[in-house]
Design an enzyme around this catalytic site. Structure first.
Site, PDB file in Angstrom:
ATOM      1  N   SER A  84       0.853  -1.188   0.000  1.00 41.93           N
ATOM      2  CA  SER A  84       0.000   0.000   0.000  1.00 41.93           C
ATOM      3  C   SER A  84       0.889   1.237   0.000  1.00 41.93           C
ATOM      4  O   SER A  84       2.028   1.187   0.488  1.00 41.93           O
ATOM      5  CB  SER A  84      -0.892   0.006   1.244  1.00 41.93           C
ATOM      6  OG  SER A  84      -1.524   1.260   1.424  1.00 41.93           O
ATOM      7  N   TYR A  99      -2.473  -0.072  10.281  1.00 40.28           N
ATOM      8  CA  TYR A  99      -2.463  -0.724   8.970  1.00 40.28           C
ATOM      9  C   TYR A  99      -1.175  -0.400   8.222  1.00 40.28           C
ATOM     10  O   TYR A  99      -0.527  -1.293   7.656  1.00 40.28           O
ATOM     11  CB  TYR A  99      -3.676  -0.250   8.171  1.00 40.28           C
ATOM     12  CG  TYR A  99      -3.714  -0.723   6.735  1.00 40.28           C
ATOM     13  CD1 TYR A  99      -4.218  -1.990   6.417  1.00 40.28           C
ATOM     14  CD2 TYR A  99      -3.257   0.083   5.703  1.00 40.28           C
ATOM     15  CE1 TYR A  99      -4.258  -2.425   5.106  1.00 40.28           C
ATOM     16  CE2 TYR A  99      -3.291  -0.347   4.394  1.00 40.28           C
ATOM     17  CZ  TYR A  99      -3.792  -1.597   4.095  1.00 40.28           C
ATOM     18  OH  TYR A  99      -3.823  -2.029   2.790  1.00 40.28           O
TER      19      TYR A  99
END
Length: 227
Positions: free
Chosen positions: A131, A144
């Protein structure tokens, strides 16, 4: 035919990749926690796609997946991931919340790699889905983001340790997925591209077979146009 396993394969990017690989003459196994959804997805995607329901954090499920590939595996896509609930500042994160995110996003994919490594065929590849949050710092994304940064680091360390496998950490970019919607509750995310839009980049990656490393999907299709 080449064999692939995609975790988190019942929806979003995982499902789109399964469809793209099947269309490119791969046999694909998808896995996910929701039994009905993962089997429905496999049925809709056609005879080249099979389903094994379960949670990748569960050792018994990982062993069951290994049993499907006794004849060898060519590609593992560690796509299953979690935000760990509503996004919140790091100082407001609970110990249990952090453990849940890291268990799913870091521990489980590495455990699956260890389980499946003896079954990888010559020339096999591992794709760990990363990501932009792994390399940038966004408010409330800390748990995250840190898990994805750790996954990147482990992927590239494996690349230094195990030269017989291609190890790729891939940032697909923002997509119109359920998890992305959960990150922005109540917001309209229809301006984000569909997961299917990045599949050509992954096929280009597999066709071009660049060195192990971290890549952004937006870079891949122009760099490896043969897919």
């Amino acid at each position: 035919m080449p064999q692939a396993l995609i975790t988190g394969g019942s929806a979003g990017l995982g499902r789109a990749l399964a469809a793209g690989l099947a269309a490119d003459d791969w046999d694909v196994v998808i896995t996910g926690r929701d039994r009905d959804r993962v089997h429905s997805a496999a049925s809709e995607l056609g005879p080249r796609v099979a389903a094994v329901a379960g949670d990748v954090t569960d050792e018994a499920h990982r062993s069951a997946l290994a049993g499907r590939f006794r004849d060898g595996l060519d590609l593992l896509v560690n796509n299953a991931s979690t935000l760990g609930g509503p996004l919140r500042p790091v100082l407001h994160s609970s110990d249990d919340g952090l453990r849940q995110v890291w268990e799913t996003n870091v521990v489980a994919p590495m455990a699956l790699v260890r389980t499946l490594r003896p079954l990888l065929r010559p020339g096999a590849a591992i794709i760990d889905i990363s990501s932009d949050a792994a390399v940038e710092h966004f408010e409330t994304w800390g748990a995250y983001a840190a898990s994805k940064a750790a996954l990147d680091h482990l992927t590239l360390t494996l690349a230094a340790e195990d030269l017989d496998v291609r190890w790729w950490a891939i940032d697909p970019g923002d997509m119109r997925t359920q998890m992305h919607q959960e990150a922005f509750p109540g917001e309209d995310i229809t301006d984000r591209p569909l997961p299917e839009s990045v599949v050509p980049a992954f096929l280009a990656l597999l066709a071009g077979r660049p060195p192990s490393g971290r890549y952004r999907a937006a870079q891949l299709a122009p760099a490896f146009p043969g897919a």
